[in-house]
Write a protein that holds these residues in place. Structure first.
Motif, PDB file in Angstrom:
ATOM      1  N   HIS A  13       0.822  -1.199   0.000  1.00  0.00           N
ATOM      2  CA  HIS A  13       0.000   0.000   0.000  1.00  0.00           C
ATOM      3  C   HIS A  13       0.867   1.265   0.000  1.00  0.00           C
ATOM      4  O   HIS A  13       1.962   1.263   0.552  1.00  0.00           O
ATOM      5  CB  HIS A  13      -0.898  -0.019   1.244  1.00  0.00           C
ATOM      6  N   VAL A  14       0.325   2.318  -0.591  1.00  0.00           N
ATOM      7  CA  VAL A  14       1.053   3.584  -0.641  1.00  0.00           C
ATOM      8  C   VAL A  14       1.385   4.048   0.785  1.00  0.00           C
ATOM      9  O   VAL A  14       0.584   3.859   1.702  1.00  0.00           O
ATOM     10  CB  VAL A  14       0.218   4.648  -1.412  1.00  0.00           C
ATOM     11  N   ASP A  15       2.587   4.558   0.932  1.00  0.00           N
ATOM     12  CA  ASP A  15       3.063   5.081   2.228  1.00  0.00           C
ATOM     13  C   ASP A  15       3.431   4.001   3.252  1.00  0.00           C
ATOM     14  O   ASP A  15       3.732   4.332   4.392  1.00  0.00           O
ATOM     15  CB  ASP A  15       2.042   6.028   2.880  1.00  0.00           C
ATOM     16  N   HIS A  16       3.388   2.754   2.871  1.00  0.00           N
ATOM     17  CA  HIS A  16       3.780   1.725   3.831  1.00  0.00           C
ATOM     18  C   HIS A  16       5.307   1.556   3.899  1.00  0.00           C
ATOM     19  O   HIS A  16       5.802   0.849   4.756  1.00  0.00           O
ATOM     20  CB  HIS A  16       3.073   0.400   3.523  1.00  0.00           C
ATOM     21  N   SER A  19       9.500   2.753  -0.970  1.00  0.00           N
ATOM     22  CA  SER A  19      10.679   3.514  -1.421  1.00  0.00           C
ATOM     23  C   SER A  19      11.755   3.515  -0.353  1.00  0.00           C
ATOM     24  O   SER A  19      12.946   3.380  -0.659  1.00  0.00           O
ATOM     25  CB  SER A  19      10.316   4.970  -1.727  1.00  0.00           C
ATOM     26  N   THR A  20      11.340   3.677   0.883  1.00  0.00           N
ATOM     27  CA  THR A  20      12.302   3.700   1.981  1.00  0.00           C
ATOM     28  C   THR A  20      13.035   2.366   2.064  1.00  0.00           C
ATOM     29  O   THR A  20      14.245   2.315   2.267  1.00  0.00           O
ATOM     30  CB  THR A  20      11.568   3.996   3.311  1.00  0.00           C
ATOM     31  N   ARG A  65      12.662  11.442  -7.849  1.00  0.00           N
ATOM     32  CA  ARG A  65      11.225  11.290  -8.029  1.00  0.00           C
ATOM     33  C   ARG A  65      10.610  12.637  -8.375  1.00  0.00           C
ATOM     34  O   ARG A  65       9.785  12.751  -9.257  1.00  0.00           O
ATOM     35  CB  ARG A  65      10.608  10.724  -6.751  1.00  0.00           C
ATOM     36  N   LYS A 145       7.816  -0.431   9.699  1.00  0.00           N
ATOM     37  CA  LYS A 145       7.536   0.633  10.686  1.00  0.00           C
ATOM     38  C   LYS A 145       7.356   0.061  12.089  1.00  0.00           C
ATOM     39  O   LYS A 145       6.542   0.551  12.870  1.00  0.00           O
ATOM     40  CB  LYS A 145       6.306   1.467  10.281  1.00  0.00           C
ATOM     41  N   SER A 183      12.152  -2.280  10.280  1.00  0.00           N
ATOM     42  CA  SER A 183      11.958  -0.841  10.112  1.00  0.00           C
ATOM     43  C   SER A 183      12.903  -0.436   8.996  1.00  0.00           C
ATOM     44  O   SER A 183      14.123  -0.493   9.152  1.00  0.00           O
ATOM     45  CB  SER A 183      12.282  -0.071  11.397  1.00  0.00           C
TER      46      SER A 183
HETATM   47  P1  GDP Z   1       5.818   4.109  -0.281  1.00  0.00           P
HETATM   48  O1  GDP Z   1       4.706   4.999  -0.736  1.00  0.00           O
HETATM   49  O2  GDP Z   1       5.312   2.742   0.057  1.00  0.00           O
HETATM   50  O3  GDP Z   1       7.003   4.061  -1.206  1.00  0.00           O
HETATM   51  O4  GDP Z   1       6.319   4.713   1.124  1.00  0.00           O
HETATM   52  P2  GDP Z   1       7.598   5.593   1.470  1.00  0.00           P
HETATM   53  O5  GDP Z   1       8.831   4.770   1.457  1.00  0.00           O
HETATM   54  O6  GDP Z   1       7.562   6.823   0.648  1.00  0.00           O
HETATM   55  O7  GDP Z   1       7.308   5.933   3.001  1.00  0.00           O
HETATM   56  C1  GDP Z   1       6.185   6.699   3.396  1.00  0.00           C
HETATM   57  C2  GDP Z   1       6.519   7.440   4.699  1.00  0.00           C
HETATM   58  O8  GDP Z   1       6.746   6.507   5.743  1.00  0.00           O
HETATM   59  C3  GDP Z   1       7.769   8.287   4.599  1.00  0.00           C
HETATM   60  O9  GDP Z   1       7.570   9.468   5.334  1.00  0.00           O
HETATM   61  C4  GDP Z   1       8.831   7.428   5.259  1.00  0.00           C
HETATM   62  O10 GDP Z   1       9.862   8.179   5.857  1.00  0.00           O
HETATM   63  C5  GDP Z   1       8.026   6.698   6.306  1.00  0.00           C
HETATM   64  N1  GDP Z   1       8.602   5.387   6.641  1.00  0.00           N
HETATM   65  C6  GDP Z   1       8.922   4.389   5.776  1.00  0.00           C
HETATM   66  N2  GDP Z   1       9.410   3.325   6.441  1.00  0.00           N
HETATM   67  C7  GDP Z   1       9.410   3.661   7.757  1.00  0.00           C
HETATM   68  C8  GDP Z   1       9.801   2.991   8.964  1.00  0.00           C
HETATM   69  O11 GDP Z   1      10.266   1.856   8.968  1.00  0.00           O
HETATM   70  N3  GDP Z   1       9.635   3.681  10.133  1.00  0.00           N
HETATM   71  C9  GDP Z   1       9.133   4.943  10.170  1.00  0.00           C
HETATM   72  N4  GDP Z   1       9.012   5.540  11.358  1.00  0.00           N
HETATM   73  N5  GDP Z   1       8.756   5.602   9.066  1.00  0.00           N
HETATM   74  C10 GDP Z   1       8.889   4.985   7.878  1.00  0.00           C
END
Ligand code: GDP
Length: 419
Positions: A13-16, A19-20, A65, A145, A183
């Motif tokens: 899901h988006v924001d999960h 990318s991180t 991006r 997370k 994480s």
């Molecule tokens: P994507 O949409 O699935 O690619 O999600 P992103 O990688 O852009 O992450 C969305 C948000 O969640 C960003 O603000 C990241 O910094 C945050 N985030 C991603 N992974 C973690 C994690 O393991 N821990 C925390 N606290 N934040 C995270």
């Protein structure tokens, strides 16, 4: 560098945290692209700082991006002890489904990212459906997370239960799925076991990636080369181009193009502007066939051996999963099917069976309609000749996406072709 190659999809899901996680994998495996390191070195020198940090990788990915370059995380590469991984296009990106089906991004395995503080969300569901339908072999589930939920074992267990239910619904083999509390941001359980999760003694992410089964190169199968484009090149003549999905092409081979139904002998094969005597699965080639003119063939044709030609479907039976459709699908519906490089309007002639997603058993024979979330077996009649193969015989040419109203509404696998 290792010899074996894996195309890996990062889904969720988006924001999960997809990318991180990719940034973290690049960083931990020392696989940050050269231009990023170069740029950082210059900046660090200017500021009188050394070292290379995760935050820097993330800034850089985010910047790419924003500039709209290389759609951020897709097509990044990293290596572990066992494999060279290429991250293929990720769901959520425009045209992901189409790319996945046209072979532009055929993933062997996938990492499903599920945020511990959110659990299974709509796109988690959608991507798992898709991964299953499109033949992803194994899933690694990163429950991400964990730092946000104080590394609580009970939260991890709840998410594992939720995801397990979802996997069972779509009949993913849950025995082969590994769940890892991670994480991506803090780096827990990615390259090293984390002290924050002392209740967990399973594999960490890099171990799980190393333990993935080797993808079988489809060299033994018959040649199947879907045509992307057809060029005329002076001095050579007609040059169809495309990516070999299965089998081997040698100069001197007798080939045919289907459904155009013309053929001849392969005179030359070119790859990266060089002539080669032979090409294999994954190779992007341009080639020339004796006696074939530009108007004889077209995009969407499949090239194969004359003695085992690509099938042309009068009708075909397929298993489909409806992902998103605003109303209901009934027989007679005629959307556009995207299969390999072909786009052909096809009529859903009959809906033969609806399946129970939780057991995989037939829930209803000849239902009147199907809708979002349903899995069904349907009979399909292409409105123009279409070359397609049973997924059990040639998986690379046995799947398709159904698009309508500018979006992908269903994905499917071919069960049987009636020529
Ligand atoms: P994507 O949409 O699935 O690619 O999600 P992103 O990688 O852009 O992450 C969305 C948000 O969640 C960003 O603000 C990241 O910094 C945050 N985030 C991603 N992974 C973690 C994690 O393991 N821990 C925390 N606290 N934040 C995270």
């Amino acid at each position: 560098m290792s010899e074996q190659h894996q195309n890996l999809a990062i889904i969720g899901h988006v924001d999960h945290g997809k990318s991180t996680l990719v940034g973290r994998l690049l960083y931990e495996t020392g696989s940050v692209p050269e231009h990023v390191i170069e740029q950082h070195r210059e900046e660090a020198e200017e500021k009188g700082k050394g070292g290379f940090e995760f935050a820097y990788v993330m800034d850089n990915l985010a910047e790419e991006r924003e500039r709209g370059v290389t759609i951020d995380i897709a097509h990044q590469e990293f290596s572990t002890d066992e494999y060279d991984f290429t991250i293929v296009d990720c769901p959520g990106h425009r045209d992901f489904v189409k790319n996945m089906i046209t072979g532009a991004s055929q993933a062997d395995n996938a990492v499903l990212v599920v945020a511990a503080d959110d659990g299974v969300a709509p796109q988690t569901q959608e991507h798992v459906f898709l991964a299953r339908t499109l033949g992803i072999d194994e899933l690694i589930i990163g429950v991400n997370k964990m730092d946000v939920v104080d590394y609580k074992e009970s939260t991890f267990d709840e998410v594992v239960d939720e995801v397990n239910q979802l996997l069972q619904q779509v009949q993913f083999n849950t025995d082969d799925a590994s769940f890892i509390p991670i994480s991506a941001f803090e780096g827990d359980n990615i390259a090293e076991a984390s002290d924050n999760t002392d209740w967990y003694d399973g594999e960490i992410l890099l171990e799980a990636l190393n333990a993935l089964p080797e993808p079988e190169p489809p060299t033994d199968a018959s040649l199947r080369l879907p045509i992307q484009d057809v060029y005329t090149i002076s001095g050579i003549g007609t040059v169809p181009v495309g990516r070999i999905e299965t089998g081997i092409m040698n100069t001197g081979d007798d080939v045919v193009f289907q459904p155009s139904d013309v053929g001849g002998e392969v005179k030359t094969i070119e790859m990266h502007h060089e002539e080669v005597p032979k090409a294999e699965p994954g190779d992007n080639v341009g080639f020339n066939v004796r006696g074939i003119g530009k108007d004889d063939i077209r995009r969407g044709d499949v090239c194969g051996p004359a003695d085992d030609p690509p099938k042309v479907a009068e009708t075909f039976q397929a298993q489909i999963v409806v992902m998103q459709h605003p109303s209901v699908i009934t027989s007679g519906y005629t959307p556009v099917f995207h299969a390999h490089t072909a786009q052909v309007a096809c009529t859903i002639e009959s809906i033969d069976k609806k399946m129970d997603p939780s057991s995989g058993e037939v829930a209803e024979e000849n239902p009147d309609f199907i809708q979002s979330g349903d899995a069904a077996v349907v009979t399909i009649r292409p409105q123009k000749p279409l070359s397609i193969e049973p997924s059990s015989e040639i998986p690379e040419l046995g799947s398709f996406a159904i698009r309508d109203m500018g979006q992908t509404i269903a994905a499917g696998k071919v069960l049987e072709v009636n020529e």
